[in-house]
Write a protein that holds these residues in place. Structure first.
Motif, short mmCIF file in Angstrom:
data_model
loop_
_atom_site.label_atom_id
_atom_site.label_comp_id
_atom_site.label_asym_id
_atom_site.label_seq_id
_atom_site.Cartn_x
_atom_site.Cartn_y
_atom_site.Cartn_z
N TYR A 1 0.88 -1.18 0.00
CA TYR A 1 0.00 0.00 0.00
C TYR A 1 0.91 1.22 0.00
N GLN A 2 1.15 1.76 -1.16
CA GLN A 2 2.08 2.86 -1.31
C GLN A 2 1.47 4.17 -0.80
N ILE A 3 2.32 5.09 -0.40
CA ILE A 3 1.89 6.39 0.09
C ILE A 3 0.99 7.08 -0.94
N SER A 4 1.33 6.97 -2.22
CA SER A 4 0.50 7.60 -3.25
C SER A 4 -0.92 7.03 -3.25
N GLU A 5 -1.06 5.74 -2.99
CA GLU A 5 -2.39 5.12 -2.91
C GLU A 5 -3.14 5.59 -1.67
N ILE A 6 -2.43 5.69 -0.55
CA ILE A 6 -3.05 6.18 0.69
C ILE A 6 -3.53 7.61 0.48
N MET A 7 -2.69 8.42 -0.16
CA MET A 7 -3.06 9.81 -0.44
C MET A 7 -4.36 9.86 -1.25
N GLU A 8 -4.43 9.05 -2.28
CA GLU A 8 -5.61 9.05 -3.15
C GLU A 8 -6.84 8.50 -2.44
N ASP A 9 -6.69 7.35 -1.77
CA ASP A 9 -7.83 6.71 -1.11
C ASP A 9 -8.41 7.54 0.03
N MET A 10 -7.54 8.27 0.74
CA MET A 10 -7.99 9.03 1.90
C MET A 10 -8.10 10.53 1.63
N ASN A 11 -7.75 10.93 0.40
CA ASN A 11 -7.77 12.35 0.04
C ASN A 11 -6.91 13.17 1.00
N LEU A 12 -5.68 12.71 1.19
CA LEU A 12 -4.73 13.36 2.10
C LEU A 12 -3.53 13.88 1.32
N SER A 13 -2.87 14.86 1.90
CA SER A 13 -1.59 15.31 1.37
C SER A 13 -0.54 14.24 1.68
N LYS A 14 0.58 14.31 1.00
CA LYS A 14 1.66 13.35 1.25
C LYS A 14 2.10 13.42 2.71
N GLN A 15 2.23 14.62 3.25
CA GLN A 15 2.67 14.81 4.63
C GLN A 15 1.71 14.12 5.60
N LYS A 16 0.41 14.27 5.40
CA LYS A 16 -0.57 13.66 6.31
C LYS A 16 -0.63 12.15 6.15
N ALA A 17 -0.47 11.66 4.92
CA ALA A 17 -0.47 10.22 4.69
C ALA A 17 0.74 9.57 5.36
N VAL A 18 1.90 10.18 5.21
CA VAL A 18 3.12 9.68 5.84
C VAL A 18 2.98 9.72 7.36
#
Length: 125
Positions: free
Chosen positions: A66-83
């Motif tokens: 589950y890559q950060i880019s997928e988390i960002m997209e699925d949760m509608n988050l910025s990279k900083q918040k996903a990380v």
């Protein structure tokens, strides 16, 4: 705005993410952000995909991709918040990351939220 009711045949038409109730009610999980708790639910959901894809290591442990880019997209988050959300889960011990290098995504091992109350560690965020 008026919203329409759901009717009998529509009740089961949606997919849902399950978040363990303990994540919301137990004091031990209170340091986690809502984003981290939702991410944990998404990771638990991904475990069914992992099983289908036979994402199992040599020790018979299931892992998730589950890559950060997928988390960002699925949760509608910025990279900083996903990380940050993923880091919270790693820090509290609910996720273990195994780096693979060479541009390959990390393996994420999802750990059980259930703990022996006699051995509950304290975390600070």
């Amino acid at each position: 705005m008026d919203r329409r009711y759901y009717y009998k045949n529509e009740a089961g038409q949606f997919a849902f993410i399950r978040i363990p109730k303990a994540m919301m009610t137990e004091e031990i999980f209170s340091p986690l952000s809502i984003q981290a708790k939702i991410l944990y639910g998404l990771l638990l959901d991904r475990m069914s995909e992992a099983r289908k894809n036979k994402w199992i290591d040599d020790d018979n442990r299931v892992y998730v991709l589950y890559q950060i880019s997928e988390i960002m997209e699925d949760m509608n988050l910025s990279k900083q918040k996903a990380v940050k959300a993923l880091s919270e889960l790693v820090e509290i011990g609910l996720v273990e990351k195994k780096q693979r290098g060479l541009g390959m995504p990390s393996l994420l091992y999802i750990k059980s939220f259930a703990t022996d109350s006699a051995e509950v560690p304290k975390w600070n965020f």
